[in-house]
Motif scaffolding. Structure first.
Motif, PDB file in Angstrom:
ATOM      1  N   ASP A   1       0.828  -1.204   0.000  1.00 54.07           N
ATOM      2  CA  ASP A   1       0.000   0.000   0.000  1.00 54.07           C
ATOM      3  C   ASP A   1       0.865   1.258   0.000  1.00 54.07           C
ATOM      4  N   PHE A   2       1.952   1.225   0.758  1.00 54.59           N
ATOM      5  CA  PHE A   2       2.840   2.383   0.820  1.00 54.59           C
ATOM      6  C   PHE A   2       3.439   2.687  -0.546  1.00 54.59           C
ATOM      7  N   TRP A   3       4.004   1.672  -1.201  1.00 58.81           N
ATOM      8  CA  TRP A   3       4.651   1.904  -2.483  1.00 58.81           C
ATOM      9  C   TRP A   3       3.642   2.198  -3.588  1.00 58.81           C
ATOM     10  N   ARG A   4       2.435   1.666  -3.488  1.00 61.54           N
ATOM     11  CA  ARG A   4       1.402   2.044  -4.459  1.00 61.54           C
ATOM     12  C   ARG A   4       1.079   3.528  -4.338  1.00 61.54           C
ATOM     13  N   LYS A   5       1.029   4.018  -3.101  1.00 61.39           N
ATOM     14  CA  LYS A   5       0.732   5.432  -2.880  1.00 61.39           C
ATOM     15  C   LYS A   5       1.853   6.298  -3.437  1.00 61.39           C
ATOM     16  N   VAL A   6       3.097   5.882  -3.229  1.00 62.69           N
ATOM     17  CA  VAL A   6       4.237   6.626  -3.777  1.00 62.69           C
ATOM     18  C   VAL A   6       4.145   6.672  -5.300  1.00 62.69           C
ATOM     19  N   ALA A   7       3.843   5.534  -5.909  1.00 64.81           N
ATOM     20  CA  ALA A   7       3.796   5.453  -7.374  1.00 64.81           C
ATOM     21  C   ALA A   7       2.644   6.260  -7.960  1.00 64.81           C
ATOM     22  N   SER A   8       1.603   6.471  -7.183  1.00 64.49           N
ATOM     23  CA  SER A   8       0.424   7.172  -7.698  1.00 64.49           C
ATOM     24  C   SER A   8       0.501   8.679  -7.502  1.00 64.49           C
ATOM     25  N   LYS A   9       1.522   9.157  -6.781  1.00 59.78           N
ATOM     26  CA  LYS A   9       1.621  10.591  -6.512  1.00 59.78           C
ATOM     27  C   LYS A   9       2.085  11.339  -7.752  1.00 59.78           C
TER      28      LYS A   9
END
Length: 823
Positions: free
Chosen positions: A280-288
């Protein structure tokens, strides 16, 4: 290099459209690299765990242990380097240890782009899946918390076994915990064929201790039995599974030794929940921030993967109290500020502004009047170079103290550029002027440092100007090349132009004086190139004519002794980055030199590592061997050292689409590992070189949004959709750029929709709140199959195409255009 005309004649018979390089076409011409390595870590934490192509784990740091600053940094880690190997079978066997592309081993990233590598190994009727992630123990995965000396990175390995057979079966996975004697993460990646000596640890009741501290734990598996083999130092997980049955086990390894009392915390940790949190953390980073959607799913995943790989390489050096963007996250650990600087705009465009400011703070904090070994050979540690030397004046950005792998004026120029570009993207006046020194004063000091050093070379000998008049004094250029390196001056000019542009945009009255210095510098550089070329040897061509050679260093006058490692240095890079005009005759000569190649038996060679190639090096054997008809410094614009991918800036600045697409297709088709989507420093060499990946991200961005021109510090132009490949523009294709930051401030949204029959292309361009207005805005229309548009409308009004299939749009702070092209 296979001439484009030959490729064209070979390909026209099989393609239904004019030949243009594609990734698929490029991959036919390359033997793939075999040594992918993916790192797992957490933003801010000093080090990462390397996951090798066969699933082995490497805990470092390896290499450069002789650096005193590194010794202090790792002193807080009681651990020694460790190499964890996974073996399979009823008796333990290593699989694909030598990276032979064994089909029993496959690799991928979770979701296709998260920095969570997955390795699958076939073992008879069993499939073993190894999923590796990392996180800080007892720290929340939210934002980018400031690291502390108490932080500990936990590497979590989830092993899943599945019996694919129709009958029950028994198998084992064996885990060996060894020293680092059978692994190297240096210029070439290597693992030995045998196991290294086991580390000195004791294992009991799922807990391994070393020096009476915790080394790792294995959570109780839901099925099977754990067996410790004291004679071999291996942990065996024995499994008997029914048909189609699966089972999991979890291995948790702190990066450094921790008190044994923390074992229970790890044994009770919910590993499945933790893996989900990491995802979830890295998905959020990638979506920023900005998102790019191309017509190639692999490219789309690669663009997202770059963000995570970059973020986890931002490191806070605890002892030195300084932030860095690690430029060799393979445990080289020495810092190359130039490599860091050139990739940093990606963080701003992707919405990771605060993370970038942490890295930029390192440049500001490290600015100094100490140039270290700048004027010495051998990476700043050899004999002193002849010449004027460097005045001790404040402002140098290329020295991070003992961390600096090699002090370079190249780092100085790109440091200026990265600081100025951050402001131009964010338009954050508070950041620009806050602190002591402020980012603005740091840039101006850096600019003045160049001006003061240039005064030293404006001298004469026997009534004649020195050949490098008005350039910087002699300096180290890279690992071994040294002298009056004109390409280093080019990078300083590039950084200074960005500072002049910034001053103009904020209305600083001193901009005129700074521009005058910049103009003089550019003129001096061109004069030095012309003089060096006139003095240099000429290269004979097959038709008997002679080709002038344009040196990259004032003293590099014999093309036979050219350093092959860095083709991009010199006029080619200077023409792409604006120190020279992109179509300058000097650039033309340098490009022709590289494309024609050197005569048989003369010139440079790549060395034994290529001649004896068993990996990706084999791609360069035929142009490196002495009996080759010609000797080239690249193949399809791909260099042997790929971390600084040459060509894209130059070809886009020249609007040379055929060359650009050749660069794009071959670079992305070869030098990035296709499974783990990580680039390298050299062919099958240092893995996970995130600076090079950052530059490739910017190249793909430039295919959609490209700010170019203004080489004298004046306003840049904006090109939209300058270089969309035909392979993306298929019937039904949908391409887009969303929330993309620009150096004009503000954001831009773009989209391309191709009708299902390929006859109508609908283009939308929408930008908002530019803080400075581009000099010109041009938009290119490309149609499927290379067709020419018969009719074009702009916001419903018929329009004519300019040469090059271009439409000129009104330069303004805000704009919205709906364009339709009919073929």
């Amino acid at each position: 290099m296979l001439p484009l005309t030959v490729v064209l004649s070979l390909s026209l018979s099989t393609l239904q459209e004019p030949f243009e390089w594609s990734r698929a076409e490029a991959q036919k011409h390359w033997s793939p690299m075999v040594n992918p390595v993916q790192h797992v870590g957490a933003p801010g934490f000093n080090f990462q765990t390397a996951v090798m192509w066969d699933g082995s784990l490497v805990f470092g740091p390896l290499g450069f242990r002789n650096l005193e600053v590194m010794k202090h940094e790792v002193a807080q880690f009681a651990s020694e380097p460790m190499h964890v190997s996974f073996l399979y079978g009823k008796t333990p066997q290593l699989v694909d240890r030598l990276a032979s592309r064994n089909p029993l081993v496959t690799r991928r990233l979770s979701d296709g782009f998260l920095p969570i590598p997955i390795v699958e190994t076939a073992d008879g009727e069993f499939i073993w899946t190894e999923t590796v992630c990392a996180y800080l123990l007892a720290r929340p995965l939210s934002g980018f918390p400031s690291p502390t000396q108490q932080d500990n990175l936990i590497t979590q390995v989830q092993l899943t076994a599945k019996n694919t057979a129709s009958t029950a079966a028994t198998r084992s996975v064996w885990m060996h915990f060894g020293t680092d004697s059978q692994v190297s993460l240096g210029y070439k990646v290597w693992q030995g064929t045998t196991l290294s000596p086991s580390i000195d640890c004791k294992f009991s009741h799922k807990i391994a201790t070393q020096q009476d501290q915790l080394r790792f734990v294995v959570q109780e598996p839901e099925k099977g039995t754990l067996v410790w083999h004291n004679d071999t130092g291996m942990l065996e997980w024995q499994l008997h599974l029914k048909p189609k049955e699966s089972a999991d086990a979890v291995l948790l390894l702190p990066y450094r030794l921790v008190p044994r009392t923390q074992a229970n915390e790890l044994l009770l940790l919910d590993a499945s929940q933790q893996l989900q949190k990491v995802k979830d953390f890295w998905r959020k980073v990638a979506s920023k921030g900005a998102q790019i959607t191309t017509g190639d799913p692999w490219i789309n995943d690669y663009l997202k993967a770059i963000t995570g790989n970059m973020a986890q390489q931002v490191a806070y050096r605890q002892v030195s109290n300084i932030w860095m963007y690690k430029t060799s996250p393979n445990h080289y650990e020495g810092y190359w500020p130039c490599n860091a600087a050139k990739a940093l705009p990606v963080l701003d465009f992707r919405g990771l502004v605060k993370l970038n400011e942490k890295v930029l703070s390192g440049f500001i904090k490290s600015q100094t009047d100490d140039v270290g070994g700048l004027a010495r050979e051998g990476m700043g540690s050899g004999k002193e170079l002849q010449g004027e030397g460097y005045a001790k004046v404040p402002g140098f950005l290329g020295n991070f103290g003992e961390w600096t792998a090699n002090p370079l004026t190249l780092s100085h120029g790109l440091g200026m550029w990265a600081l100025a570009r951050h402001y131009r993207v964010t338009r954050d006046d508070r950041w620009l002027r806050s602190g002591s020194p402020s980012p603005l004063s740091t840039m101006l000091s850096a600019f003045q440092w160049v001006a003061e050093q240039r005064k030293r070379t404006k001298r004469e000998i026997d009534g004649k100007k020195v050949p490098y008049w008005g350039l910087l004094p002699a300096a180290s250029a890279h690992d071994w090349l040294a002298g009056n390196a004109m390409f280093n001056d080019g990078f300083c000019i590039y950084g200074m132009a960005e500072v002049v542009r910034l001053l103009n945009e904020i209305g600083d009255p001193s901009a005129r004086n700074y521009k005058s210095e910049l103009t003089d510098y550019r003129n001096c550089l061109k004069t030095a190139y012309m003089r060096a070329s006139a003095d240099a040897s000429t290269m004979p061509l097959p038709d008997g004519s002679l080709l002038p050679f344009v040196p990259r260093v004032a003293q590099e006058l014999d093309w036979r002794n050219i350093d092959w490692t860095y083709t991009m240095l010199g006029p080619l890079r200077d023409g792409g980055w604006g120190a020279l005009e992109p179509n300058d005759p000097l650039v033309e000569l340098a490009l022709k030199f590289c494309e024609i190649g050197m005569p048989k038996g003369e010139g440079a060679y790549y060395g034994d590592q290529v001649m004896n190639a068993e990996n990706g090096d084999r791609n360069f054997v035929d142009i490196s061997r002495r009996d080759a008809d010609r000797h080239y410094l690249w193949r399809h614009y791909v260099e042997y050292e790929t971390m600084w991918p040459v060509g894209w800036q130059l070809f886009l600045a020249r609007d040379d689409l055929p060359r650009f697409f050749e660069w794009y297709a071959n670079n992305l088709g070869f030098v990035v590992h296709q499974d783990w989507r990580v680039g390298v420093e050299s062919v099958d060499g240092v893995p996970s070189c995130a600076p090079g990946d950052g530059e490739r991200w910017q190249a793909i961005r430039a295919m959609f949004v490209n700010e170019r021109g203004g080489y004298d510090g004046s306003r840049e132009s904006l090109w939209l959709f300058q270089a969309l490949p035909l392979e993306w523009l298929k019937p039904g294709a949908k391409l887009s750029v969303n929330n993309m930051g620009t150096v004009f401030g503000g954001t831009i949204d773009l989209s391309v929709d191709v009708s299902k029959n390929g006859k109508v292309t609908t283009i939308r361009a929408d930008w908002q709140s530019f803080k400075s207005v581009p000099h010109i805005i041009l938009l290119r229309i490309r149609q499927p199959f290379g067709a020419k548009a018969k009719k074009v409308t702009v916001n419903g009004v018929p329009a004519n195409l300019l040469p090059g299939n271009l439409i000129e749009l009104k330069p303004a702070a805000n704009g919205f255009y709906m364009i339709k092209a009919f073929s």
